[in-house]
Design a protein around this motif. Structure first.
Motif, short mmCIF file in Angstrom:
data_model
loop_
_atom_site.label_atom_id
_atom_site.label_comp_id
_atom_site.label_asym_id
_atom_site.label_seq_id
_atom_site.Cartn_x
_atom_site.Cartn_y
_atom_site.Cartn_z
N UNK A 207 0.82 -1.21 0.00
CA UNK A 207 0.00 0.00 0.00
C UNK A 207 0.85 1.27 0.00
N UNK A 208 2.16 1.12 0.23
CA UNK A 208 3.07 2.26 0.12
C UNK A 208 3.57 2.44 -1.31
N UNK A 209 3.27 1.50 -2.18
CA UNK A 209 3.84 1.50 -3.53
C UNK A 209 2.79 1.57 -4.63
N UNK A 210 1.54 1.28 -4.32
CA UNK A 210 0.52 1.18 -5.37
C UNK A 210 0.15 2.56 -5.91
N UNK A 211 -0.29 2.58 -7.17
CA UNK A 211 -0.73 3.81 -7.83
C UNK A 211 -2.25 3.97 -7.82
N UNK A 212 -2.96 2.85 -7.67
CA UNK A 212 -4.43 2.90 -7.64
C UNK A 212 -4.94 1.72 -6.83
N UNK A 213 -6.07 1.95 -6.17
CA UNK A 213 -6.75 0.90 -5.40
C UNK A 213 -8.21 0.89 -5.85
N UNK A 214 -8.71 -0.28 -6.19
CA UNK A 214 -10.11 -0.44 -6.58
C UNK A 214 -10.84 -1.22 -5.48
N UNK A 215 -11.84 -0.57 -4.89
CA UNK A 215 -12.61 -1.14 -3.78
C UNK A 215 -13.94 -1.67 -4.27
N UNK A 228 -7.91 2.81 7.50
CA UNK A 228 -8.02 4.17 7.00
C UNK A 228 -6.69 4.93 7.08
N UNK A 229 -5.86 4.62 8.08
CA UNK A 229 -4.55 5.26 8.17
C UNK A 229 -3.71 4.91 6.93
N UNK A 230 -3.76 3.66 6.51
CA UNK A 230 -3.03 3.21 5.34
C UNK A 230 -3.57 3.89 4.08
N UNK A 231 -4.89 3.98 3.98
CA UNK A 231 -5.49 4.60 2.80
C UNK A 231 -5.19 6.10 2.77
N UNK A 232 -5.24 6.74 3.91
CA UNK A 232 -4.94 8.17 3.98
C UNK A 232 -3.51 8.44 3.49
N UNK A 233 -2.56 7.62 3.93
CA UNK A 233 -1.17 7.79 3.49
C UNK A 233 -1.04 7.58 1.99
N UNK A 234 -1.76 6.58 1.48
CA UNK A 234 -1.70 6.30 0.04
C UNK A 234 -2.24 7.48 -0.76
N UNK A 238 -0.49 10.41 -3.61
CA UNK A 238 -0.96 10.46 -4.98
C UNK A 238 -1.70 9.24 -5.49
N UNK A 239 -1.88 8.23 -4.68
CA UNK A 239 -2.63 7.04 -5.09
C UNK A 239 -4.09 7.41 -5.29
N UNK A 240 -4.71 6.86 -6.33
CA UNK A 240 -6.13 7.09 -6.59
C UNK A 240 -6.93 5.88 -6.13
N UNK A 359 -2.36 3.48 -14.21
CA UNK A 359 -1.67 3.10 -12.99
C UNK A 359 -0.71 1.95 -13.28
N UNK A 360 0.53 2.09 -12.82
CA UNK A 360 1.50 1.03 -13.03
C UNK A 360 1.24 -0.15 -12.09
N UNK A 361 0.84 0.17 -10.84
CA UNK A 361 0.64 -0.87 -9.84
C UNK A 361 -0.73 -0.68 -9.20
N UNK A 362 -1.53 -1.77 -9.19
CA UNK A 362 -2.92 -1.67 -8.75
C UNK A 362 -3.22 -2.78 -7.74
N UNK A 363 -3.99 -2.40 -6.70
CA UNK A 363 -4.48 -3.35 -5.71
C UNK A 363 -6.00 -3.43 -5.83
#
Length: 763
Positions: A207-215, A228-234, A238-240, A359-363
């Motif tokens: 989660x420190x490296x991803x460019x986008x997260x799809x929920x 939420x702390x992890x998502x806030x940092x992402x 600049x993570x979307x 996004x290069x890296x996606x979760x």
């Protein structure tokens, strides 16, 4: 993302002062002692104790307060000064207690003594541990082992879970359903089919490296707020984040970090989701299909114009199969059908698809909004399809990450709580314990319920949980439950399941995870596994609520000794005296996952048990990651028709699973009640209803069975058309037992067909 002022809602962000007030309210209500603050300070930290609530991972470098609002509630709930003693049961009959609410039952306090249900007086009566174990053992010896069920909730430690599974197999069955059968078994089955791993591939560092997260279908703000702390940092780097959920959950909209002084002073929230799409319940397959369709269109355009790819064809050729069939299906599916089934526009899905392309890296994240559908397994397959297109599994910063619920529900499966013998290393069990484990596949939760109804299941042993309240078809199930010969419940507090008893019934109180577990070798450590496959040690320090309590592990061992003939390899007394000997057994049984278990149990951030799919080793039938072609665009199990709604069952901000902490669903703006029917203002008007009207819900499954819940207040809420929302577990009577995911048999509680019943419609 503006909120409709005509609906109930919460104006504030998740976190912030609202969260602090929620914790303070529970602290006062539970009469927790000042030592509770010291306990909270140790929560989710190396050398401390692991939260009994959600399974979100614990960081290597924890915050000063590494707990969330609901985690604090769970801890204070366990540390309550209220006690439910034998005197309480003398005052209240079981029939009377059945009329109490879930909240009031648990507010009676911590159970203090082993109890036996006396059918003649309809009261629980106190018994000694020796008497309880002896009677339970005698009953189990008189029954065919295959007519018994050993259920486990998601909180029992790895040590207890390992011995519980061993007890079942030494006794002679694999009937080991657990709470994952009711929530994430679709992950265990569906994800394993396509990646070869039954769990997610991500670690916290991703989660420190991803460019986008799809929920998809996960409510972080209520179910795993520390995430939420992890998502806030992402987001701040600049993570979307793109969210698909029928309900606009506050935690995925905006968050004020209670541990950030600047945010607390300014009350300026972090916007979590870049895009938030209110997909139809069950519409995720179509939504993902739309994004994949856009990825293919971008691929076609880039190849025509620039002779370059957006799709990772090298990865696909080397690591996957089924790509061509999926492409054919996607190209043949029209946008009109995708829009109809998803409830979203082509333009919106193309925007989401472009974020994926850029996004290069996606979760990919998902929760029970995906798993609790009839075709939930196909939805998981589609999300994996999306990730595989660009090689987003098996590299740092990318992967699939289901968010599990209860604190050790994933770990229990890891150490043998499974009805499927092929998932357990029988060769090692044979060598260690010198016996032949049963070869027959056991029953899962749905099959256990079917067996209780048809009379083939004669006994139920529950290691925690609130099984009767959590299962579908509750009215039929409660009637069947009383016909069993034996029911045994291991618990910390009173709940509904303890009031629906077999002919012989025992209620066995256990230590909580916050409490000191003192055995012959000294204070004991237990372990558990979180959602990201990290193993953590946990040690309680608080004085137990009663001197009569035993640990879960000691109770399991006591029942096993009373049930099974002695054998040299089954050293129950030694294992109770020193849990490190159980960890040695776990390591011997699962050496690849638990190497140097004892030395690593307090590793900061936990130690990783490993995941083959993360290393791009695909333990599927083909030896490759599987693209799958969906057979449907909706994960609903029945078609829409006039008057039929899709019911979403929901959990309040003031509950965890079936545990109700109070009547404040603050993050949705609902206070003082759980008896609500949530509908969009448009649907209220179209149905000829009015805000505040009292109505009922009836099952609209095409099976001719009358299922009904009454007394619900019509409440305007921001939901897509065609669906309604109401609380779990109150709505469980509306879910048919046969209505479940096709592969895993997980009850389809996020898309239940119902109709609204007003007084004039009453039969």
């Amino acid at each position: 993302m503006a909120q409709d002022d005509d609906t109930v809602h919460y104006d504030g962000p998740s976190g912030g002062f609202g969260s602090l007030k929620g914790v303070a309210r529970i602290f006062g209500k539970e009469w927790a002692t000042p030592m509770a603050l010291e306990t909270l300070a140790r929560q989710n930290k190396p050398g401390g104790f692991m939260c009994v609530s959600c399974a979100w991972t614990k960081p290597e470098h924890p915050h000063p307060a590494e707990f969330c609002e609901n985690g604090a509630k769970a801890t204070l709930w366990e540390l309550t000064t209220r006690t439910c003693t034998p005197a309480f049961f003398e005052q209240h009959s079981v029939t009377e207690l059945r009329r109490w609410s879930d909240y009031d039952l648990e507010q009676a306090g911590r159970l203090t003594h082993p109890m036996r249900y006396d059918r003649a007086t309809d009261h629980y009566v106190s018994v000694s541990w020796d008497e309880a174990f002896s009677a339970i053992g005698a009953e189990l010896r008189s029954l065919d082992p295959k007519s018994t069920v050993f259920y486990a909730s998601g909180r029992a430690s790895l040590e207890t879970s390992y011995l519980y599974a061993l007890f079942a197999r030494l006794y002679g069955h694999n009937n080991l359903p657990d709470s994952s059968n009711m929530c994430h078994e679709t992950t265990s089955v569906g994800l394993k089919k396509v990646t070869g791993s039954p769990v997610g591939t991500c670690q916290l560092k991703d989660f420190d490296l991803c460019d986008a997260i799809f929920f998809f279908g996960q409510n972080t703000g209520t179910n795993s707020p520390r995430f939420l702390h992890t998502l806030k940092s992402a987001v701040e780097r600049g993570c979307k984040i793109v969210t698909f959920n029928p309900v606009r959950e506050k935690g995925l909209l905006e968050f004020v970090d209670p541990q950030n002084p600047v945010q607390m002073v300014t009350q300026k929230p972090t916007q979590i989701s870049s895009l938030y799409y209110q997909v139809k319940p069950g519409g995720d397959i179509a939504a993902i299909m739309g994004m994949i369709k856009h990825v293919l269109a971008v691929e076609d355009r880039l190849m025509a114009e620039q002779q370059r790819h957006v799709i990772d064809h090298d990865f696909i050729e080397q690591h996957t199969q089924g790509f061509e069939a999926l492409v054919e299906k996607v190209r043949a599916t029209g946008w009109d059908e995708i829009e109809q089934e998803s409830g979203l526009s082509r333009a919106d899905l193309e925007i989401a698809g472009q974020i994926y392309c850029d996004a290069e890296k996606v979760i990919g994240i998902y929760g029970m909004g995906v798993t609790q559908h009839v075709h939930g397994s196909q939805t998981i397959g589609m999300l994996v399809n999306l990730l595989l297109l660009r090689g987003n599994i098996g590299v740092d910063g990318a992967g699939i990450s289901p968010v599990r619920g209860h604190s050790n529900v994933q770990g229990q499966r890891t150490v043998g709580i499974s009805e499927k013998p092929e998932l357990v290393p029988y060769d090692r069990l044979r060598a260690i314990f010198d016996f032949e484990p049963p070869s027959e596949t056991g029953v899962n939760t749905v099959e256990a319920c079917e067996g209780m109804i048809d009379g083939s299941i004669k006994a139920f042993v529950g290691l925690g949980g609130n099984f009767v309240r959590a299962i579908p078809e509750r009215d039929k199930m409660e009637a069947a439950w009383t016909k069993m010969r034996l029911t045994v419940q291991i618990a910390t507090k009173l709940n509904r399941s303890h009031l629906v008893n077999g002919e012989i019934a025992y209620l066995l109180p256990c230590l909580g995870r916050t409490e000191e577990d003192m055995q012959a070798s000294g204070p004991q450590v237990v372990t558990m596994e979180d959602s990201l496959s990290m193993i953590h040690g946990s040690v309680g320090k608080r004085k137990p609520a009663s001197e009569h309590l035993l640990s879960e592990l000691a109770i399991v061992a006591g029942m096993a000794k009373a049930t099974l003939p002695p054998r040299p390899s089954a050293k129950w007394d030694e294992w109770v005296a020193d849990y490190s000997k159980v960890r040695a057994l776990i390591e011997a049984t699962y050496p690849e996952k638990f190497k140097d278990f004892e030395a690593r149990k307090f590793t900061p951030g936990g130690f990783f048990k490993g995941n083959a799919a993360r290393e791009r080793i695909w333990k599927t039938q083909s030896g490759k990651a599987e693209f799958t072609t969906p057979t449907t665009l909706t994960s609903m199990g029945v078609p829409d028709k006039p008057g039929r709604y899709r019911l979403i069952t929901m959990r309040s901000n003031d509950q965890f699973n079936t545990t109700i902490y109070g009547y404040s669903d603050r993050l949705r703006g609902i206070e003082g009640t759980r008896d609500v029917l949530l509908m969009s203002p448009r649907e209220i008007l179209a149905a000829g209803l009015s805000e505040g009207q009292i109505v009922g819900l009836a099952s609209d499954a095409d099976d001719g069975v009358e299922r009904r819940v009454d007394g619900l207040t019509v409440t305007p809420f921001d939901l897509p058309d065609g669906c309604v929302g109401a609380y779990y577990p109150e709505m469980n009577p509306l879910i048919p037992l046969w209505y479940h995911d096709k592969l895993s048999k997980t009850p389809a509680a996020k898309g239940v067909p119902v109709r609204i019943v007003v007084a004039d419609d009453a039969p």
